[in-house]
Design an enzyme around this catalytic site. Structure first.
Site, mmCIF file in Angstrom:
data_model
loop_
_atom_site.group_PDB
_atom_site.id
_atom_site.type_symbol
_atom_site.label_atom_id
_atom_site.label_comp_id
_atom_site.label_asym_id
_atom_site.label_seq_id
_atom_site.Cartn_x
_atom_site.Cartn_y
_atom_site.Cartn_z
ATOM 1 N N LYS A 82 0.845 -1.203 0.000
ATOM 2 C CA LYS A 82 0.000 0.000 0.000
ATOM 3 C C LYS A 82 0.875 1.245 0.000
ATOM 4 C CE LYS A 82 -4.068 1.960 2.358
ATOM 5 N NZ LYS A 82 -5.055 1.794 3.444
ATOM 6 N N SER A 157 -10.015 1.647 2.397
ATOM 7 C CA SER A 157 -9.151 2.482 1.586
ATOM 8 C C SER A 157 -8.048 1.689 0.877
ATOM 9 C CB SER A 157 -8.486 3.548 2.453
ATOM 10 O OG SER A 157 -7.627 2.935 3.409
ATOM 11 N N SER A 181 -10.339 -0.688 6.534
ATOM 12 C CA SER A 181 -9.720 -0.535 5.215
ATOM 13 C C SER A 181 -9.007 -1.758 4.666
ATOM 14 C CB SER A 181 -8.742 0.630 5.224
ATOM 15 O OG SER A 181 -9.454 1.807 5.018
HETATM 16 N N1 GLN Z 1 -13.671 3.885 5.702
HETATM 17 C C1 GLN Z 1 -13.085 4.351 6.917
HETATM 18 C C2 GLN Z 1 -12.699 5.806 6.775
HETATM 19 O O1 GLN Z 1 -12.960 6.358 5.760
HETATM 20 C C3 GLN Z 1 -11.917 3.517 7.305
HETATM 21 C C4 GLN Z 1 -10.676 3.868 6.603
HETATM 22 C C5 GLN Z 1 -9.501 3.039 7.035
HETATM 23 O O2 GLN Z 1 -9.640 1.997 7.671
HETATM 24 N N2 GLN Z 1 -8.323 3.547 6.749
HETATM 25 O O3 GLN Z 1 -12.194 6.398 7.664
#
Ligand code: GLN
Length: 492
Positions: A82, A157, A181
């Site tokens: 990532k 994400s 995410s």
């Molecule tokens: N969807 C969640 C957010 O937008 C989690 C994101 C994540 O786990 N980095 O914050």
């Protein structure tokens, strides 16, 4: 075995082919790059490729095989990293314009561990900007498309990490999980994905979003692949003050244990309302499977779940507003050119460098932390966070593992939620509580919905109980026999 077929297999099968000299590590990496060349334009999984590093690593693996030297379990297995995890001398952008030209001066601890085990890194995976999002539509680079259906989001994400593995552009991947995410994209892309216990894996060299929630974790096409990758990256690190000072166990050790007498609790609040029919059916079928494997099924009520989205979006944005203060045009990446004063440079750099969602979070977080509102929002959220943890503590006195859907529905259409951030935030309802409580949680694919999209279920265990979690997931995987290779067959 045909090499195109081999790239769709698990790490264990690829390792066998490497050790039997059916294929060299360089050939395996090249085959994955051929797949990248063939499908990347449609998918968009990578922000950048790290070909030179991958080939150099694969050559070292081949050298070791030639000399009959011992190989780490994942040596030679192609991985997607990532793009918020530092790899020295390569760009780390977090999919943000503000870091578009940032070249890492050092390796993250997890990257060092990948290097030590000779795991070739294929590229830096696309993501939502600064890991803020659930669909990968918040990337400043490009959107990522779901390899199962190019009109659907891959989840976020870590959407690039998941799409890369699902499309055969990597065999395994690392993502980060602040509120789901890893698990959400794993669920939308039909993969196994695991968020470890908070502190299990070092965050040193991970670009911070919300430091009390962030955790790096693995993606794979099998539970065992995730366990092996967790073995590679877990362990104490003195460079991360929140790293657990404990020797990590062998996470593959208990995979095959019998489930007789294991207690599995389904979370009432996540299993009743709002699920699509296909997800609800998959959930019921899985409960029956677990019963037939000898597990005991118990209903668990966690009434505080209804506050968790509000709690998370106060705490995560508060921490993000503080963490992202460092991007001011002075030390890192992008700097606005047309500023007359220092203040103007700060303002213009941030206005031009951050995307809309990131700005929204910084504003929300700054507001929640301002004196006058601190007690009403931030302090309240922290108090509720403790109660959420208590709910889990109570649950884990009764059961070993909790089960629920990972998301109430399968992957949605690209563009269908972008104009409504609240409905996007609701996709996280099942995942964020694990981050609030610091417990390990994972996604496991259990089948397909009527439109052919993967359905994922979430398993959660108490802190440090990854082995129990992986065991319960492994047994389900054995029973389900999910076909991870479908998108590889439908893509060119
Ligand atoms: N969807 C969640 C957010 O937008 C989690 C994101 C994540 O786990 N980095 O914050």
């Amino acid at each position: 075995m045909d090499i195109r077929e081999l790239i769709s297999k698990t790490s264990s099968e690829q390792r066998k082919a490497l050790l039997n000299k059916e294929v060299s590590a360089v050939e395996l990496v090249e085959a994955v790059y051929n797949q990248v060349d063939a499908v990347e334009e449609q998918i968009g999984a990578y922000n950048s490729l790290t070909r030179e590093y991958a080939i150099e690593t694969a050559k070292k693996v081949d050298e070791k095989i030639k000399n009959g030297e011992e190989l780490a379990p994942l040596a030679g297995i192609p991985l997607a990293l990532k793009d918020n995890i530092n790899l020295k001398s390569y760009k780390t952008t977090a999919s943000s314009k503000i870091l578009a030209n940032f070249v890492s001066p050092y390796d993250a601890t997890v990257t060092q561990k990948l290097k030590a085990d000779l795991i070739p890194i294929i590229g830096k995976a696309n993501m939502d900007e600064f890991a803020m999002g659930s669909s990968n539509e918040n990337s400043a680079t490009k959107i990522v498309r779901n390899p199962w259906n190019l009109n659907k989001v891959p989840g976020g994400s870590s959407g690039g990490s998941a799409a890369a593995v699902a499309a055969g552009e990597a065999t395994i991947a690392l993502g980060s999980d602040t509120g789901g995410s890893i698990r959400l994209p794993a669920s939308y892309c039909g993969l196994v994905g695991l968020k470890p216990t908070y502190g299990r894996v070092s965050r040193y060299g991970l670009i911070a979003f919300a430091s009390s929630l962030d955790q790096i974790g693995p993606f794979g096409r099998s539970v065992e692949d995730c366990a092996l990758l967790l073995n590679t990256i877990a362990g104490h690190d003195e460079k991360d003050s929140t790293s657990l000072n404990q020797v990590a166990p062998d996470f593959t050790k208990d995979l095959r244990n019998d489930l007789k007498g294991v207690k599995i609790g389904y979370i009432k609040e996540l299993c009743s309302e709002g699920l699509t029919e296909d997800v609800a059916n998959a959930m019921n079928k899985t409960i029956e499977t677990y019963k037939s494997l000898g597990a005991e099924i118990v209903e668990i009520s966690m009434p505080l779940i209804k506050y968790s989205i509000a709690v998370y979006y106060v705490i995560a944005t508060a921490e993000a507003s503080s963490n992202l203060a460092r991007f001011d045009g002075v030390k890192y990446g992008y700097r606005a050119q047309d500023a007359e004063t220092l203040y103007e440079m700060y303002v213009k750099t941030r206005a031009q460098g951050f995307g809309d969602e990131v700005k929204r979070r910084i504003m929300l977080g700054t507001y929640a932390l301002s004196s006058g509102y601190y007690d009403a929002y931030y302090k309240k959220a922290q108090q509720l966070r403790r109660l959420v943890k208590q709910d889990f503590d109570n649950a884990f006195e009764k059961v070993d593992v909790l089960i629920s859907p990972t998301c109430p529905h399968t992957a949605f259409d690209i563009g269908s939620k972008v104009s409504d951030p609240l409905s996007m935030y609701l996709t996280d309802i099942a995942t964020i509580t694990a981050n609030l409580a610091g417990i390990p949680a994972m996604n496991i694919p259990v089948g397909l919905d009527k439109t052919g999209m993967p359905i994922g279920l979430q398993l959660q265990a108490n802190c440090l109980n990854e082995n129990k979690l992986l065991n319960v997931a492994f047994k389900l995987e054995e029973a389900v026999q999910f076909d991870y290779s479908i998108p590889l067959k439908t893509l060119v």
